[in-house]
Write a protein that holds these residues in place. Structure first.
Motif, PDB file in Angstrom:
ATOM      1  N   ILE A  38       6.318  -5.660  -8.692  1.00 49.68           N
ATOM      2  CA  ILE A  38       7.532  -5.282  -7.959  1.00 49.68           C
ATOM      3  C   ILE A  38       8.718  -5.197  -8.917  1.00 49.68           C
ATOM      4  N   LYS A  39       9.372  -4.031  -8.936  1.00 47.01           N
ATOM      5  CA  LYS A  39      10.533  -3.857  -9.810  1.00 47.01           C
ATOM      6  C   LYS A  39      11.797  -4.072  -8.998  1.00 47.01           C
ATOM      7  N   SER A  79       0.843  -1.204   0.000  1.00 52.58           N
ATOM      8  CA  SER A  79       0.000   0.000   0.000  1.00 52.58           C
ATOM      9  C   SER A  79       0.869   1.241   0.000  1.00 52.58           C
ATOM     10  N   GLY A  80       2.018   1.135  -0.687  1.00 51.81           N
ATOM     11  CA  GLY A  80       2.878   2.318  -0.820  1.00 51.81           C
ATOM     12  C   GLY A  80       2.328   3.208  -1.919  1.00 51.81           C
ATOM     13  N   ASN A  81       3.213   3.955  -2.538  1.00 53.91           N
ATOM     14  CA  ASN A  81       2.839   4.917  -3.561  1.00 53.91           C
ATOM     15  C   ASN A  81       2.165   4.217  -4.757  1.00 53.91           C
ATOM     16  N   GLY A  97       1.274   0.851  -4.826  1.00 58.59           N
ATOM     17  CA  GLY A  97       0.226  -0.036  -4.324  1.00 58.59           C
ATOM     18  C   GLY A  97      -1.098   0.707  -4.179  1.00 58.59           C
ATOM     19  N   ASN A 103       5.083   3.999 -15.483  1.00 57.13           N
ATOM     20  CA  ASN A 103       3.926   4.232 -14.615  1.00 57.13           C
ATOM     21  C   ASN A 103       4.322   4.937 -13.318  1.00 57.13           C
ATOM     22  N   LEU A 104       4.644   6.201 -13.375  1.00 55.95           N
ATOM     23  CA  LEU A 104       4.873   6.942 -12.128  1.00 55.95           C
ATOM     24  C   LEU A 104       3.537   7.003 -11.393  1.00 55.95           C
ATOM     25  N   ALA A 105       3.543   6.534 -10.154  1.00 56.73           N
ATOM     26  CA  ALA A 105       2.279   6.302  -9.443  1.00 56.73           C
ATOM     27  C   ALA A 105       1.403   7.559  -9.363  1.00 56.73           C
ATOM     28  N   TYR A 112      -3.300  -5.164   1.910  1.00 58.50           N
ATOM     29  CA  TYR A 112      -2.414  -5.306   3.073  1.00 58.50           C
ATOM     30  C   TYR A 112      -1.646  -4.004   3.276  1.00 58.50           C
ATOM     31  N   PHE A 141      11.234  -6.530   0.848  1.00 64.31           N
ATOM     32  CA  PHE A 141      10.343  -7.140   1.851  1.00 64.31           C
ATOM     33  C   PHE A 141       9.667  -8.427   1.374  1.00 64.31           C
ATOM     34  N   LYS A 198      10.498   3.851  -0.795  1.00 64.38           N
ATOM     35  CA  LYS A 198      11.779   3.143  -0.882  1.00 64.38           C
ATOM     36  C   LYS A 198      12.357   3.212  -2.289  1.00 64.38           C
ATOM     37  N   GLY A 212       9.344   7.822   3.644  1.00 68.62           N
ATOM     38  CA  GLY A 212       9.000   6.405   3.853  1.00 68.62           C
ATOM     39  C   GLY A 212       8.966   5.574   2.582  1.00 68.62           C
ATOM     40  N   PRO A 218       7.997  -2.861  -1.874  1.00 68.85           N
ATOM     41  CA  PRO A 218       9.407  -2.746  -2.266  1.00 68.85           C
ATOM     42  C   PRO A 218      10.076  -4.128  -2.176  1.00 68.85           C
ATOM     43  N   HIS A 219      10.960  -4.434  -3.125  1.00 70.01           N
ATOM     44  CA  HIS A 219      11.406  -5.823  -3.275  1.00 70.01           C
ATOM     45  C   HIS A 219      12.133  -6.366  -2.063  1.00 70.01           C
TER      46      HIS A 219
HETATM   47  N1  LIG Z   1       5.922   4.433  -6.979  1.00 68.93           N
HETATM   48  C1  LIG Z   1       5.913   4.276  -8.287  1.00 68.93           C
HETATM   49  O1  LIG Z   1       5.763   5.229  -9.061  1.00 68.93           O
HETATM   50  C2  LIG Z   1       6.061   2.895  -8.851  1.00 68.93           C
HETATM   51  C3  LIG Z   1       5.598   2.653 -10.142  1.00 68.93           C
HETATM   52  C4  LIG Z   1       5.736   1.392 -10.696  1.00 68.93           C
HETATM   53  C5  LIG Z   1       6.327   0.374  -9.954  1.00 68.93           C
HETATM   54  N2  LIG Z   1       6.753   0.635  -8.676  1.00 68.93           N
HETATM   55  C6  LIG Z   1       7.327  -0.495  -7.937  1.00 68.93           C
HETATM   56  O2  LIG Z   1       6.340  -0.970  -7.025  1.00 68.93           O
HETATM   57  C7  LIG Z   1       6.979  -1.527  -5.871  1.00 68.93           C
HETATM   58  C8  LIG Z   1       6.376  -0.895  -4.632  1.00 68.93           C
HETATM   59  O3  LIG Z   1       6.615   0.478  -4.681  1.00 68.93           O
HETATM   60  P1  LIG Z   1       5.694   1.565  -3.972  1.00 68.93           P
HETATM   61  O4  LIG Z   1       6.015   2.853  -4.641  1.00 68.93           O
HETATM   62  O5  LIG Z   1       4.282   1.133  -3.904  1.00 68.93           O
HETATM   63  O6  LIG Z   1       6.243   1.541  -2.476  1.00 68.93           O
HETATM   64  P2  LIG Z   1       6.908   2.744  -1.657  1.00 68.93           P
HETATM   65  O7  LIG Z   1       8.219   3.122  -2.207  1.00 68.93           O
HETATM   66  O8  LIG Z   1       5.886   3.788  -1.480  1.00 68.93           O
HETATM   67  O9  LIG Z   1       7.321   1.952  -0.314  1.00 68.93           O
HETATM   68  C9  LIG Z   1       6.795   2.113   0.890  1.00 68.93           C
HETATM   69  C10 LIG Z   1       5.963   0.913   1.269  1.00 68.93           C
HETATM   70  O10 LIG Z   1       6.763  -0.057   1.954  1.00 68.93           O
HETATM   71  C11 LIG Z   1       6.051  -0.446   3.121  1.00 68.93           C
HETATM   72  N3  LIG Z   1       6.957  -1.012   4.109  1.00 68.93           N
HETATM   73  C12 LIG Z   1       7.869  -0.370   4.857  1.00 68.93           C
HETATM   74  N4  LIG Z   1       8.482  -1.256   5.671  1.00 68.93           N
HETATM   75  C13 LIG Z   1       7.936  -2.480   5.401  1.00 68.93           C
HETATM   76  C14 LIG Z   1       8.164  -3.787   5.893  1.00 68.93           C
HETATM   77  N5  LIG Z   1       9.083  -4.032   6.813  1.00 68.93           N
HETATM   78  N6  LIG Z   1       7.437  -4.798   5.368  1.00 68.93           N
HETATM   79  C15 LIG Z   1       6.517  -4.580   4.412  1.00 68.93           C
HETATM   80  N7  LIG Z   1       6.263  -3.349   3.908  1.00 68.93           N
HETATM   81  C16 LIG Z   1       6.972  -2.321   4.411  1.00 68.93           C
HETATM   82  C17 LIG Z   1       5.401   0.823   3.554  1.00 68.93           C
HETATM   83  O11 LIG Z   1       4.378   0.569   4.465  1.00 68.93           O
HETATM   84  C18 LIG Z   1       4.874   1.348   2.229  1.00 68.93           C
HETATM   85  O12 LIG Z   1       3.664   0.723   1.905  1.00 68.93           O
HETATM   86  C19 LIG Z   1       8.471  -1.254  -6.054  1.00 68.93           C
HETATM   87  O13 LIG Z   1       9.102  -2.404  -6.550  1.00 68.93           O
HETATM   88  C20 LIG Z   1       8.532  -0.148  -7.106  1.00 68.93           C
HETATM   89  O14 LIG Z   1       9.705  -0.195  -7.886  1.00 68.93           O
HETATM   90  C21 LIG Z   1       6.625   1.857  -8.122  1.00 68.93           C
END
Ligand SMILES: NC(=O)c1ccc[n+]([C@@H]2O[C@H](COP(=O)([O-])OP(=O)(O)OC[C@H]3O[C@@H](n4cnc5c(N)ncnc54)[C@H](O)[C@@H]3O)[C@@H](O)[C@H]2O)c1
Ligand SMILES: O=P(O)(O)OC[C@H](O)CO
Length: 368
Positions: A121-122, A13-15, A17, A154-156, A41, A99, A298, A296, A96-97
């Motif tokens: 996941i990248k 549920s990051g950026n 997610g 795909n910038l979120a 989650y 985890f 990654k 926060g 993030p990979h």
């Molecule tokens: N952000 C984007 O623009 C984007 C676009 C396409 C793909 N991605 C890929 O998607 C994947 C996820 O990126 P994102 O941007 O959603 O995440 P993010 O960079 O926003 O990461 C933060 C997430 O990690 C979680 N986190 C922190 N500690 C943790 C732990 N110990 N266990 C589990 N989770 C924990 C946080 O709660 C939060 O949900 C990455 O592989 C990224 O490369 C990101």
């Protein structure tokens, strides 16, 4: 009697997610084969004394990772990954990979054996014996489920704004390909499905290394021509990497959104680029900048560069990947960023590529 409707769980549920939750939450409401509720989650955090899951379920906004965007009300934040995933037929992995292994261990034996995974996941992880392992393979191997991939430019934040973009799904299963496309596609988020799963995933991971190189170029103030060279050489190293380690993949995959598309967007607008530029300009460490600039979120690029370097070193192949090697050495503080160009000046891609056939030798030799 158990419901026949297919349930979806988003693991992360990051950026990104949260942005994909906005799409999937809306799409399931229109697709009759899917259950309306989507579980998400959420790694629990406390924000101003309140749990993030409670904030999301009350306000439908992920105030930490995707502020300013309202998630559909049928997306339910769940702090326990097993509770979120146990009844799901589709598991969307988007953490993030770093985890993923821990999450897979927690989920082992607790999900439906018929569940299907889709990894957004990248990144890679280190494998025993000096190699790397694809995240989708880690998921498949640990959880004993099929896992397909989605990667693209795909910038979120832009996806959440509903600006037009494209993405690539890698899926060899023809029947599932259509279902995954239906689950993800919108009129502003167009999906192309290809069967070249490994190449799609490798593109998504390696472009983050190139993005760091683009950030160093920006930090050094070298301009767009130099950045174009880094992007092009990065693409050539991505292709070489796939040729060597995943033979049989298709060149055409690099022309999908997961390839050149993502390279362009990430080298201009991504977090890896931004932090790498600041790394050059401030002299602070990557870790410190990640903490200071990303609230926060990654970074994946420096980790991936380290993993790829570990593999190319173990296999004595660093000379085939001079750009990836230089970027890793800069991120690790072993090489000044200003040395980037010296390291790639004599890149193997700069060798003469004309074959010495008859016409070449006749024209190139001055007449007696
Ligand atoms: N952000 C984007 O623009 C984007 C676009 C396409 C793909 N991605 C890929 O998607 C994947 C996820 O990126 P994102 O941007 O959603 O995440 P993010 O960079 O926003 O990461 C933060 C997430 O990690 C979680 N986190 C922190 N500690 C943790 C732990 N110990 N266990 C589990 N989770 C924990 C946080 O709660 C939060 O949900 C990455 O592989 C990224 O490369 C990101
Ligand atoms: O912000 P970045 O550098 O992690 O890149 C985000 C996405 O992968 C772009 O497609």
């Amino acid at each position: 009697m158990p419901s026949k409707l297919k349930k979806v769980c988003i693991i992360g549920s990051g950026n990104w997610g949260s942005a994909i939750a906005k799409i999937i939450g809306k799409n399931v409401q229109k697709l009759p084969q899917f259950d309306n509720e989507v579980t998400m989650y959420v790694y629990e955090e406390i924000m101003n004394g309140e749990k993030l899951t409670e904030i999301i379920n009350e306000t439908h906004e992920n105030v930490k990772y995707l502020p300013g965007h309202i998630l559909p009300e049928n997306v339910v934040a769940v702090p326990d990954v097993v509770d979120a995933a146990k009844d799901a037929d589709f598991l969307i992995f988007v953490v993030p990979h770093q985890f993923i292994r821990t999450l897979c261990s927690t989920l082992l034996g607790k999900i439906k054996p018929t569940a299907v995974g889709l990894s957004l996941i990248k990144g890679f992880d280190q494998a025993a014996g000096g190699g790397i392992e694809l995240i989708s393979h880690i998921i498949s191997r640990h959880l004993r489920i099929a896992c397909h991939v989605l990667m693209g430019a795909n910038l979120a934040g832009e996806v959440a704004n509903e600006n037009f973009c494209e993405t690539t799904i890698g899926c060899r299963n023809f029947r599932l390909a259509q279902t995954l496309k239906d689950l993800i596609e919108t009129d502003y988020f167009r999906v192309v499905v290809v069967n070249d799963e490994e190449a799609v995933e490798v593109c998504g991971a390696l472009k983050n290394i190139v993005a760091c190189g683009a950030g160093f170029v920006d930090g050094l103030g070298l301009g767009d021509n130099t950045k174009a060279a880094v992007i092009r050489l990065g693409l050539m190293e991505m292709i070489k990497f796939v040729e060597i380690f995943y033979p049989g993949c298709k060149l055409s995959t690099f022309f999908e959104s997961c390839g050149v598309g993502d390279l362009v967007t990430t080298c201009y607008g991504g977090r890896n680029r931004r932090v790498s530029e600041a790394f050059v300009k401030t002299g602070k460490s990557i870790k410190q900048l990640e903490d200071e600039l990303l609230n926060g979120q990654k970074l994946q690029g420096p980790f991936t560069a380290e993993e790829v370097n570990f593999m190319s070193k173990t296999k004595n192949m660093q000379d085939k990947f001079p750009l990836f090697t230089a970027i890793h050495n800069i991120c690790a503080g072993k090489l000044p960023a200003a040395e980037l160009i010296n390291c790639i000046r004599n890149h193997p891609e700069h060798m003469v590529k004309v074959e010495p056939d008859e016409s070449f030798s006749a024209e190139s030799e001055p007449a007696e």
